[in-house]
Scaffold this motif. Structure first.
Motif, PDB file in Angstrom:
ATOM      1  N   LEU A  80       0.821  -0.877  -0.158  1.00 28.37           N
ATOM      2  CA  LEU A  80      -0.118   0.368  -0.302  1.00 28.37           C
ATOM      3  C   LEU A  80       0.572   1.438  -0.412  1.00 28.37           C
ATOM      4  CD1 LEU A  80      -2.602  -0.717   2.649  1.00 28.37           C
ATOM      5  CD2 LEU A  80      -2.659  -1.473   0.579  1.00 28.37           C
ATOM      6  N   GLN A  81       0.416   2.327  -0.330  1.00 29.51           N
ATOM      7  CA  GLN A  81       0.503   3.432   0.118  1.00 29.51           C
ATOM      8  C   GLN A  81       0.448   4.158   1.034  1.00 29.51           C
ATOM      9  OE1 GLN A  81       0.731   5.868  -4.417  1.00 29.51           O
ATOM     10  NE2 GLN A  81       1.100   3.957  -4.984  1.00 29.51           N
ATOM     11  N   PRO A  82       0.887   5.544   1.243  1.00 32.48           N
ATOM     12  CA  PRO A  82       0.089   6.395   2.686  1.00 32.48           C
ATOM     13  C   PRO A  82      -1.156   6.865   1.968  1.00 32.48           C
ATOM     14  CG  PRO A  82       2.626   6.646   2.297  1.00 32.48           C
ATOM     15  CD  PRO A  82       2.010   5.590   1.280  1.00 32.48           C
ATOM     16  N   GLY A  83      -2.013   7.140   3.725  1.00 33.42           N
ATOM     17  CA  GLY A  83      -3.323   7.206   2.809  1.00 33.42           C
ATOM     18  C   GLY A  83      -3.405   8.773   3.015  1.00 33.42           C
ATOM     19  N   ASN A  84      -2.673   9.558   3.601  1.00 34.00           N
ATOM     20  CA  ASN A  84      -2.905  10.575   4.514  1.00 34.00           C
ATOM     21  C   ASN A  84      -2.097  11.622   3.796  1.00 34.00           C
ATOM     22  OD1 ASN A  84      -4.610  12.857   4.923  1.00 34.00           O
ATOM     23  ND2 ASN A  84      -3.885  12.839   8.088  1.00 34.00           N
ATOM     24  N   GLY A  85      -2.182  11.679   1.674  1.00 25.97           N
ATOM     25  CA  GLY A  85      -0.721  12.472   2.118  1.00 25.97           C
ATOM     26  C   GLY A  85       0.425  11.548   2.109  1.00 25.97           C
ATOM     27  N   ASP A  86       1.287  12.308   2.838  1.00 26.36           N
ATOM     28  CA  ASP A  86       2.999  11.629   2.602  1.00 26.36           C
ATOM     29  C   ASP A  86       3.068  10.768   4.567  1.00 26.36           C
ATOM     30  OD1 ASP A  86       3.480  12.448   0.359  1.00 26.36           O
ATOM     31  OD2 ASP A  86       4.930  14.009   1.406  1.00 26.36           O
ATOM     32  N   SER A  87       1.464  10.490   4.867  1.00 30.49           N
ATOM     33  CA  SER A  87       1.469  10.198   6.512  1.00 30.49           C
ATOM     34  C   SER A  87       1.224   9.028   6.439  1.00 30.49           C
ATOM     35  CB  SER A  87       0.709  10.547   7.312  1.00 30.49           C
ATOM     36  OG  SER A  87       0.874  10.257   8.459  1.00 30.49           O
ATOM     37  N   TRP A  88       1.007   8.203   7.132  1.00 28.31           N
ATOM     38  CA  TRP A  88      -0.247   6.702   7.166  1.00 28.31           C
ATOM     39  C   TRP A  88      -0.977   6.676   8.409  1.00 28.31           C
ATOM     40  CZ3 TRP A  88       0.655   2.220   3.967  1.00 28.31           C
ATOM     41  CH2 TRP A  88       1.532   2.216   3.308  1.00 28.31           C
ATOM     42  N   VAL A  89      -0.545   8.039   9.106  1.00 26.00           N
ATOM     43  CA  VAL A  89      -1.931   8.268  10.085  1.00 26.00           C
ATOM     44  C   VAL A  89      -2.658   9.386   9.784  1.00 26.00           C
ATOM     45  CG1 VAL A  89      -0.321   6.767  11.435  1.00 26.00           C
ATOM     46  CG2 VAL A  89      -0.112   9.683  11.585  1.00 26.00           C
ATOM     47  N   GLN A  90      -4.290   9.375  10.962  1.00 24.43           N
ATOM     48  CA  GLN A  90      -4.659  10.458  11.056  1.00 24.43           C
ATOM     49  C   GLN A  90      -4.779  10.485  12.351  1.00 24.43           C
ATOM     50  OE1 GLN A  90      -9.207  10.400  10.248  1.00 24.43           O
ATOM     51  NE2 GLN A  90      -9.041  12.292   9.509  1.00 24.43           N
ATOM     52  N   ASP A  91      -4.481  12.216  13.152  1.00 24.94           N
ATOM     53  CA  ASP A  91      -4.006  12.437  14.067  1.00 24.94           C
ATOM     54  C   ASP A  91      -6.357  12.561  14.331  1.00 24.94           C
ATOM     55  OD1 ASP A  91      -1.793  12.361  14.280  1.00 24.94           O
ATOM     56  OD2 ASP A  91      -1.551  14.285  13.816  1.00 24.94           O
ATOM     57  N   VAL A  92      -6.695  11.894  15.283  1.00 21.25           N
ATOM     58  CA  VAL A  92      -7.809  12.048  16.055  1.00 21.25           C
ATOM     59  C   VAL A  92      -7.800  12.255  17.481  1.00 21.25           C
ATOM     60  CG1 VAL A  92      -9.990  10.639  16.570  1.00 21.25           C
ATOM     61  CG2 VAL A  92      -8.932   9.613  14.575  1.00 21.25           C
ATOM     62  N   PRO A  93      -7.704  13.574  17.900  1.00 29.10           N
ATOM     63  CA  PRO A  93      -8.442  14.320  19.084  1.00 29.10           C
ATOM     64  C   PRO A  93      -9.330  14.158  19.879  1.00 29.10           C
ATOM     65  CG  PRO A  93      -8.651  16.171  16.989  1.00 29.10           C
ATOM     66  CD  PRO A  93      -8.428  14.491  16.177  1.00 29.10           C
ATOM     67  N   LEU A  94      -9.157  12.991  20.962  1.00 32.85           N
ATOM     68  CA  LEU A  94     -10.228  12.675  21.354  1.00 32.85           C
ATOM     69  C   LEU A  94     -10.501  13.504  22.714  1.00 32.85           C
ATOM     70  CD1 LEU A  94      -9.815   9.342  21.649  1.00 32.85           C
ATOM     71  CD2 LEU A  94     -11.355  10.288  19.976  1.00 32.85           C
ATOM     72  N   VAL A  95     -11.276  14.017  23.353  1.00 34.67           N
ATOM     73  CA  VAL A  95     -11.404  14.389  25.165  1.00 34.67           C
ATOM     74  C   VAL A  95     -12.316  13.047  25.731  1.00 34.67           C
ATOM     75  CG1 VAL A  95     -13.985  15.824  24.193  1.00 34.67           C
ATOM     76  CG2 VAL A  95     -12.682  16.233  26.089  1.00 34.67           C
ATOM     77  N   GLU A  96     -12.017  13.109  26.812  1.00 34.22           N
ATOM     78  CA  GLU A  96     -12.286  11.956  28.265  1.00 34.22           C
ATOM     79  C   GLU A  96     -13.084  13.032  29.355  1.00 34.22           C
ATOM     80  OE1 GLU A  96     -10.884   8.280  29.761  1.00 34.22           O
ATOM     81  OE2 GLU A  96     -10.097   9.912  31.146  1.00 34.22           O
ATOM     82  N   ILE A  97     -14.457  13.162  29.319  1.00 34.58           N
ATOM     83  CA  ILE A  97     -14.912  14.265  29.936  1.00 34.58           C
ATOM     84  C   ILE A  97     -15.661  12.888  31.434  1.00 34.58           C
ATOM     85  CG2 ILE A  97     -17.503  15.668  30.837  1.00 34.58           C
ATOM     86  CD1 ILE A  97     -16.749  16.166  27.469  1.00 34.58           C
ATOM     87  N   THR A  98     -15.155  13.086  32.598  1.00 29.28           N
ATOM     88  CA  THR A  98     -15.581  12.268  33.365  1.00 29.28           C
ATOM     89  C   THR A  98     -16.848  12.890  34.683  1.00 29.28           C
ATOM     90  OG1 THR A  98     -13.580  10.665  33.731  1.00 29.28           O
ATOM     91  CG2 THR A  98     -15.424  10.498  35.393  1.00 29.28           C
ATOM     92  N   GLY A  99     -18.393  12.814  34.377  1.00 25.56           N
ATOM     93  CA  GLY A  99     -18.471  13.866  35.615  1.00 25.56           C
ATOM     94  C   GLY A  99     -18.361  12.621  36.765  1.00 25.56           C
ATOM     95  N   LYS A 100     -18.631  14.082  37.970  1.00 27.32           N
ATOM     96  CA  LYS A 100     -18.553  14.436  39.604  1.00 27.32           C
ATOM     97  C   LYS A 100     -19.936  14.653  40.230  1.00 27.32           C
ATOM     98  CE  LYS A 100     -15.112  17.478  39.278  1.00 27.32           C
ATOM     99  NZ  LYS A 100     -14.071  18.179  39.951  1.00 27.32           N
ATOM    100  N   ASP A 101     -19.700  14.733  41.425  1.00 30.58           N
ATOM    101  CA  ASP A 101     -20.062  14.939  42.086  1.00 30.58           C
ATOM    102  C   ASP A 101     -21.962  15.347  41.135  1.00 30.58           C
ATOM    103  OD1 ASP A 101     -18.762  15.776  43.551  1.00 30.58           O
ATOM    104  OD2 ASP A 101     -17.740  17.510  42.416  1.00 30.58           O
ATOM    105  N   PHE A 102     -22.751  14.501  41.260  1.00 32.93           N
ATOM    106  CA  PHE A 102     -24.042  14.433  39.861  1.00 32.93           C
ATOM    107  C   PHE A 102     -25.334  15.354  41.438  1.00 32.93           C
ATOM    108  CE2 PHE A 102     -21.724  11.942  37.583  1.00 32.93           C
ATOM    109  CZ  PHE A 102     -22.248  12.248  36.351  1.00 32.93           C
ATOM    110  N   GLN A 103     -25.998  16.239  41.532  1.00 35.91           N
ATOM    111  CA  GLN A 103     -26.484  16.256  42.257  1.00 35.91           C
ATOM    112  C   GLN A 103     -28.386  15.333  41.856  1.00 35.91           C
ATOM    113  OE1 GLN A 103     -26.644  18.552  44.604  1.00 35.91           O
ATOM    114  NE2 GLN A 103     -24.479  18.619  43.481  1.00 35.91           N
ATOM    115  N   PRO A 104     -29.065  15.305  42.239  1.00 36.89           N
ATOM    116  CA  PRO A 104     -30.773  14.627  41.882  1.00 36.89           C
ATOM    117  C   PRO A 104     -31.216  15.219  41.055  1.00 36.89           C
ATOM    118  CG  PRO A 104     -30.447  14.723  44.535  1.00 36.89           C
ATOM    119  CD  PRO A 104     -29.501  15.894  44.022  1.00 36.89           C
ATOM    120  N   LEU A 105     -31.610  14.750  40.322  1.00 35.54           N
ATOM    121  CA  LEU A 105     -32.828  15.024  38.963  1.00 35.54           C
ATOM    122  C   LEU A 105     -33.878  15.310  40.006  1.00 35.54           C
ATOM    123  CD1 LEU A 105     -32.611  15.100  36.142  1.00 35.54           C
ATOM    124  CD2 LEU A 105     -34.046  13.185  35.317  1.00 35.54           C
ATOM    125  N   THR A 106     -34.224  16.251  39.681  1.00 35.12           N
ATOM    126  CA  THR A 106     -35.193  16.916  40.834  1.00 35.12           C
ATOM    127  C   THR A 106     -36.540  17.369  39.585  1.00 35.12           C
ATOM    128  OG1 THR A 106     -34.458  19.288  40.942  1.00 35.12           O
ATOM    129  CG2 THR A 106     -34.042  17.479  42.280  1.00 35.12           C
TER     130      THR A 106
END
Length: 559
Positions: A80-106
């Protein structure tokens, strides 16, 4: 994962009857000879990727670095040839969100003051990158199934301005409890509109501040325990770009009993509302109550990578046939009784990733086809199809020029079978290419035992499908040559009970690869047929993705 399946002859013939975009000509389906596919490659790549050295291939870990480097090496060696121009990869920026201190649903209103505990009665998350999430006195509106489907003349939000309000939504489709497959929303066969992903997306498009899906085990196809475990703790998402679609402040689920309390406190008949929501012409129902909650969020950002190789076409290199599989797994996980805490993911999905390499080798060895072939190993499938969704939202090769593709997610290694299982039958003209390849291989497809579960919407191909690109998702068969359906079901049951998403999904030198190689021949033929064809397969008339494909074709230079 053995999600199943195909409605066989009827579905395949249905796809053949549909017209091509802007053309009534029959599909051009060239013949394709069997490929020279290396079983040794399948063995070697699966063994390596699922070894302890790769630590379960968790995105953002040292295991990812080793996986990406190894796949680049194997894609190069495959031709194969590189699939992203001259690069073999595509960066995938991720965000991880962890909820905390949950109040009741009123929930409050005249003479009403209800409080529901997090995890026990409701769960909620935010997709927005903010330190604090707060829903304050947001008006509750029951919006039935939360569907706006113009091609089906259905709009559960008709006449309602949802800005600042919270939508209360039913899971699945209006006709999920139909016995057959006929109906506005395909009867018991779940459509995209039945999935929670769609319902949250549509609530965001409608301007809602929040969305609460009412959990019900039968239409959801899983219990509250699955919701509770999946929607608490860290949640990963692609980082939002400048042109990200609108979204709610909070998406969540509420127990059915809690929802009944809310609706009846509003003076409504809960069961009558559920029945009304199934009928054409349903209109949203303001409940005269408000909802409030709040929680904090810990936010971590990191980059992962999709790996992309391409085999350029000889005559139409700007038209693309795509093959996808996810390279990631769960990393370190709950230890087995023997203390092993590495979820190696040999079946899920070292096998599918190895198939990308083996098919790339075979296609390159046969000589480049007329159209280009893309081999895409995506990240973060286990965290919500994130790598596939990022690529589809930020495609290296335009989706309007992507003919269609094949997704490969976990090959159970259990010997040859007489059949194949296909998830999401009867949706697109790709079924006709599948039918031709099955005929050439002397195999058949089996009936679909669980269309109501909506498995077509739960793997990487879905990220492409919802943006209009026809995709096939084919699993191995269950009617084994040695032992029949009983043996096939036993193999699947054993895997799910003892190995799936656990430390014992490990490589075995004793595996019989003959059935997997059968399946790879099928994928090879389909890929070759598509890449040598002049046709642009479309979704069947009335499918939820057809309008998106038609718009994409009209705006682009492909199709």
């Amino acid at each position: 994962m053995k999600h199943l399946i195909l409605a066989a002859t009827a579905a395949l013939s249905l796809a053949a009857c549909e017209a091509l975009p802007g053309d009534d000509a029959p599909l051009d389906i060239p013949t394709a000879e069997a490929g020279d596919i290396s079983q040794q490659t399948m063995i070697d790549v699966t063994r390596m990727l699922s070894s302890d050295e790769f630590e379960g291939r968790m995105p953002g870990s040292a295991g990812e670095e080793k996986t990406v480097a190894y796949l680049i090496e194997k894609f190069k060696a495959a031709g194969l040839q590189p699939g992203n121009g001259d690069s073999w990869v595509q960066d995938v920026p991720l965000v991880e969100i962890t909820g905390k201190d949950f109040q009741p649903l009123t929930v409050q209103g005249t003479g009403v003051d209800l409080s529901f505990a997090f995890s026990k009665d409701w769960v909620g998350v935010t997709y927005q990158e903010q330190d604090q999430t707060s829903i304050e006195a947001s008006e509750l509106v029951f919006v039935g199934y939360g569907i706006k489907a113009d091609e089906r003349d259905w709009n559960d939000y008709a006449g309602m301005d949802m800005k600042g309000k919270t939508a209360v939504i039913l899971v699945n489709d209006p006709d999920f409890d139909t016995a057959g497959l006929e109906g506005t929303f395909n009867g018991k066969a779940m459509t995209y509109y039945g999935r929670w992903t769609y319902k949250y997306e549509e609530a965001g498009r409608q301007g809602a501040a929040g969305a609460l899906i009412i959990h019900d085990t039968e239409p959801a196809s899983y219990g509250w325990n699955v919701v509770e475990s999946s929607w608490t703790g860290p949640q990963a998402y692609p980082q939002r770009g400048d042109n990200a679609p609108p979204m709610t402040q909070m998406n969540g689920w509420v127990q059915k009993d809690a929802a009944r309390q809310i609706v009846e406190a509003a003076g409504q008949d809960f069961d009558a509302l559920l029945e009304a929501a199934k009928q054409p012409g349903f209109k949203p129902v303001p409940l005269g109550l408000t909802v409030s909650t709040a929680f904090g969020n810990d936010i971590r950002k990191y980059d992962s990578k999709n790996v992309i190789g391409v085999l350029p076409g000889t005559e139409r290199p700007d038209e693309y046939v795509i093959h996808t599989a996810h390279w990631d797994h769960l990393g370190r996980c709950t230890p087995a009784p023997d203390g092993d805490d590495i979820c190696n993911g040999a079946v899920d999905n070292a096998t599918g990733t190895a198939a990308l390499v083996a098919l790339a080798e075979a296609q390159a060895k046969a000589g480049a086809p007329k159209r280009s072939m893309v081999f895409l190993a995506v990240t973060a499938e286990e965290q919500g199809l994130l790598g596939a969704d990022y690529y589809a939202a930020n495609p290296v090769f335009p989706l309007s020029q992507t003919v269609g593709g094949i997704n490969m997610d976990a090959f159970l290694v259990g010997g040859p079978s007489k059949d194949v299982t296909v998830v999401g039958p009867g949706k697109s003209q790709l079924d006709e290419f599948l039918s031709a390849a099955l005929t050439a291989d002397g195999r058949v497809a089996t009936p679909n035992p669980a269309p109501e579960a909506g498995y077509y919407y739960r793997s990487d191909h879905f990220a492409f499908a919802k943006r209009g690109v026809p995709m096939l998702y084919v699993d191995g068969g269950e009617d084994l040559v040695d032992g029949g359906r009983e043996a096939g079901e036993a193999l699947s049951d054993e895997y799910r009970a003892n190995r799936y998403h656990g430390p014992k999904d490990e490589f075995s030198e004793d595996w019989d690869w003959s059935g997997v190689m059968q399946d790879l021949q099928l994928f090879y033929r389909i890929g070759r047929m598509l890449a040598d064809s002049t046709s642009w397969p479309n979704w069947v008339e009335g499918d939820e993705f057809k309008a998106t494909r038609d718009d994409s074709c009209a705006a682009g230079e492909g199709c």
